[in-house]
Enzyme design. Structure first.
Site, PDB file in Angstrom:
ATOM      1  N   SER A   1       0.811  -1.214   0.000  1.00 58.51           N
ATOM      2  CA  SER A   1       0.000   0.000   0.000  1.00 58.51           C
ATOM      3  C   SER A   1       0.852   1.274   0.000  1.00 58.51           C
ATOM      4  O   SER A   1       1.593   1.521  -0.938  1.00 58.51           O
ATOM      5  CB  SER A   1      -0.961  -0.034   1.202  1.00 58.51           C
ATOM      6  OG  SER A   1      -1.927   0.975   1.131  1.00 58.51           O
TER       7      SER A   1
ATOM      8  N   ASP B   1      10.292   5.809  -9.667  1.00 58.24           N
ATOM      9  CA  ASP B   1       9.828   6.462 -10.896  1.00 58.24           C
ATOM     10  C   ASP B   1      10.504   7.804 -11.129  1.00 58.24           C
ATOM     11  O   ASP B   1      10.807   8.180 -12.268  1.00 58.24           O
ATOM     12  CB  ASP B   1       8.310   6.675 -10.844  1.00 58.24           C
ATOM     13  CG  ASP B   1       7.534   5.434 -11.264  1.00 58.24           C
ATOM     14  OD1 ASP B   1       8.177   4.384 -11.483  1.00 58.24           O
ATOM     15  OD2 ASP B   1       6.303   5.514 -11.378  1.00 58.24           O
TER      16      ASP B   1
ATOM     17  N   LYS C   1      -0.527  -4.093  -3.436  1.00 59.23           N
ATOM     18  CA  LYS C   1      -1.842  -3.543  -3.056  1.00 59.23           C
ATOM     19  C   LYS C   1      -1.974  -2.135  -3.633  1.00 59.23           C
ATOM     20  O   LYS C   1      -1.515  -1.172  -3.036  1.00 59.23           O
ATOM     21  CB  LYS C   1      -2.016  -3.508  -1.544  1.00 59.23           C
ATOM     22  CG  LYS C   1      -3.406  -3.018  -1.110  1.00 59.23           C
ATOM     23  CD  LYS C   1      -3.513  -2.929   0.398  1.00 59.23           C
ATOM     24  CE  LYS C   1      -4.915  -2.498   0.823  1.00 59.23           C
ATOM     25  NZ  LYS C   1      -5.268  -1.147   0.376  1.00 59.23           N
TER      26      LYS C   1
END
Length: 527
Positions: A292, A303, A317
């Protein structure tokens, strides 16, 4: 031109008509199936041979329906509201200690008090046998019963009667329950060569504030590189996650986007605070229990080329829940409403998770260690630790503590004397091999070799196995002992001694050009 416009208008009208028809068909199917379900239950209630428990039957039906959607959409009837509240806040009111059932004593005992919580502050210790809670005798009760009586409203006071194994004395403690919450940061500190380390336990509570304080303190101590340990961190608040990332990423940068069926479920989350440090090398440690908000943190750093990830693929998740959709009769629905998308546009799924830049698989625990740690019915490990604590009022600092050769020899003798047994994996697999070869007709041909191998497996005695796996067994013992003096932070420090993932992170950070090389590989993958 007019003909083209006319055809376009017709196409739009047809599309809208088809969409309207689809909505009508969907609504009809919903109404039809609800009517069937209602009629079905009425007939069951009227004619079924036994009287139905409506709460039980309907709840099972609801749970089965929700299970067909995803694992996070859950129904909470009125009697489970406390459970829902605990899950959402990470808090409950009690004494702040793990308890366990002692197989040999057949009693519930204190296993692990939490630092700064009522149990620890009152002076309860690992191994204390719980005899009575106020007027309720607990000597014949299980952990569930004892736990339910230890918990209660914050601020309420009770008398706890225990027996301390090291002295045999019965002791009474007046304890006031309080709201219990595990610390956001298990431990942070300096590693060699200017590497700062932070173990973030959860994104529930106030982790952004605690992280900011810890990071500033590490910089003050001379940290030039950072290891953020998110292994086992199951997530929590998305806003806390974004504020934590704000420490290392410029203000206004999009971190994550949520997309769902309803317009209000679509949101963009951007850093809203001025960063502390946008250039310090960051390595994030992850494992299969990183989930999560932890995955958003590690995935966003990856990223944005602001950090690298080491470990194994994360849990996966990437779904967002609204935790408190109100239902009739004080029930609630925790409902999945949208999905997370990282800065690159990628989602987080069970099939993918966040993939590390450098994969490091943790060591597997030997079977004998697993049994000694938690599956031992003789409780020899637990009793050894309790006895050690009783004989040593103080020990060295967590990072410096080690059992001596004499200590480990004493432990070995206790294990052997206790009649400890465990399921040897090699012996079990050998038995399966024998069965398979007999079934396939190869046994007689390889009988001599198999008997020789069996003799070698049988020859491995308990004493030799205890010596062969001494390193990990001793570390397990040292973690348990240190935890009694320095709580969870101390246990973590002992566990980091032989941590392969941490060692690889430090190698990359301390090898000139290696961190940048891994960052560059991220860019190559994108291309």
């Amino acid at each position: 031109m007019r003909r083209s416009i006319f055809l376009l208008i017709c196409a739009c009208c047809l599309s809208l008509t088809l969409q309207a028809q689809e909505v009508r068909n969907h609504n009809l199917e919903v109404a039809k199936n609800l009517e069937i379900f209602n009629a079905l239950y009425k007939n069951l209630d009227l004619m079924y041979v036994d009287t139905l428990d409506a709460n039980k039957v309907i709840t099972k039906g609801i749970d089965a329906m929700l299970a067909s959607l995803d694992r996070y959409t859950e129904y909470y009837p009125e009697e489970r509201q406390k459970e829902l509240k605990t899950m959402l806040t990470g808090k409950y009111a009690g004494i702040g200690a793990l308890i366990r059932y002692h197989q040999k004593l057949k009693r519930v005992v204190i296993d692990e008090p939490y630092e700064g919580m009522p149990a620890a502050l009152a002076g309860l210790r690992k191994g204390d046998i719980i005899l009575q809670i106020d007027d309720t005798v607990t000597t014949e009760k299980n952990t569930s019963f004892v736990s339910s009586h230890l918990r209660g409203e914050a601020g309420t006071t009770f008398m706890l009667t225990i027996q301390r194994p090291s002295t045999g004395k019965t002791m009474k403690f007046k304890i006031t329950r309080q709201s219990i919450k595990m610390p956001e940061i298990t431990w942070y500190g300096m590693r060699p060569n200017g590497v700062g380390y932070i173990n973030l336990n959860t994104f529930t509570g106030d982790p952004a504030k605690q992280m900011r304080l810890a990071f500033l303190d590490l910089k003050k101590q001379g940290a030039q590189k950072l290891i953020l340990d998110l292994r086992g961190n199951g997530g929590g608040s998305l806003s806390e996650c974004v504020d934590i990332l704000s420490m290392w990423i410029p203000k206004g940068q999009q971190i994550v986007e949520t997309k769902g069926k309803l317009k209000r479920a679509n949101n963009e989350y951007k850093t809203r605070l001025e960063p502390i440090d946008t250039v310090m090398p960051i390595v994030v440690l992850v494992n299969q229990e990183t989930a999560s908000a932890s995955e958003i943190t590690s995935g966003a750093l990856q990223d944005l080329k602001r950090g690298i990830i080491i470990g194994v693929r994360t849990y996966g998740k990437g779904l967002v829940q609204v935790p408190n959709v109100e239902l009739p009769y004080n029930a609630n629905l925790k409902l999945t409403t949208s999905r997370y998308f990282l800065p690159s546009g990628r989602g987080i799924t069970m099939e993918e998770g966040i993939k590390p830049d450098v994969e490091v698989k943790p060591d597997t625990m030997a079977n004998i260690t697993l049994y000694l740690d938690r599956l031992d019915s003789t409780e020899v490990t637990f009793d050894y630790v309790v006895d050690y604590i009783g004989k040593h009022p103080t020990i060295a600092a967590a990072k410096d503590f080690h059992l001596t050769d004499a200590d480990y020899a004493d432990f070995k003798q206790r294990v052997i004397k206790a009649g400890f047994t465990y399921d040897q994996l090699s012996k079990k697999q050998f038995g399966e091999l024998e069965k398979a070869m007999k079934f396939e007709g190869y046994y007689d041909e390889a009988k001599a070799e198999l008997e020789a191998l069996k003799a070698k497996i049988d020859h491995h005695e308990l004493a030799s196995d205890l010596e062969r796996h001494r390193s990990e067994i001793q570390q397990m013992l040292e973690q348990d002992i240190v935890g009694a003096y320095y709580f969870q932070g101390g246990q973590l420090q002992v566990g980091l001694r032989n941590d392969k993932t941490l060692q690889e992170a430090e190698r990359i950070l301390n090898t000139e050009g290696e961190y940048q090389r891994v960052l560059n590989k991220q860019e190559e993958k994108k291309e």
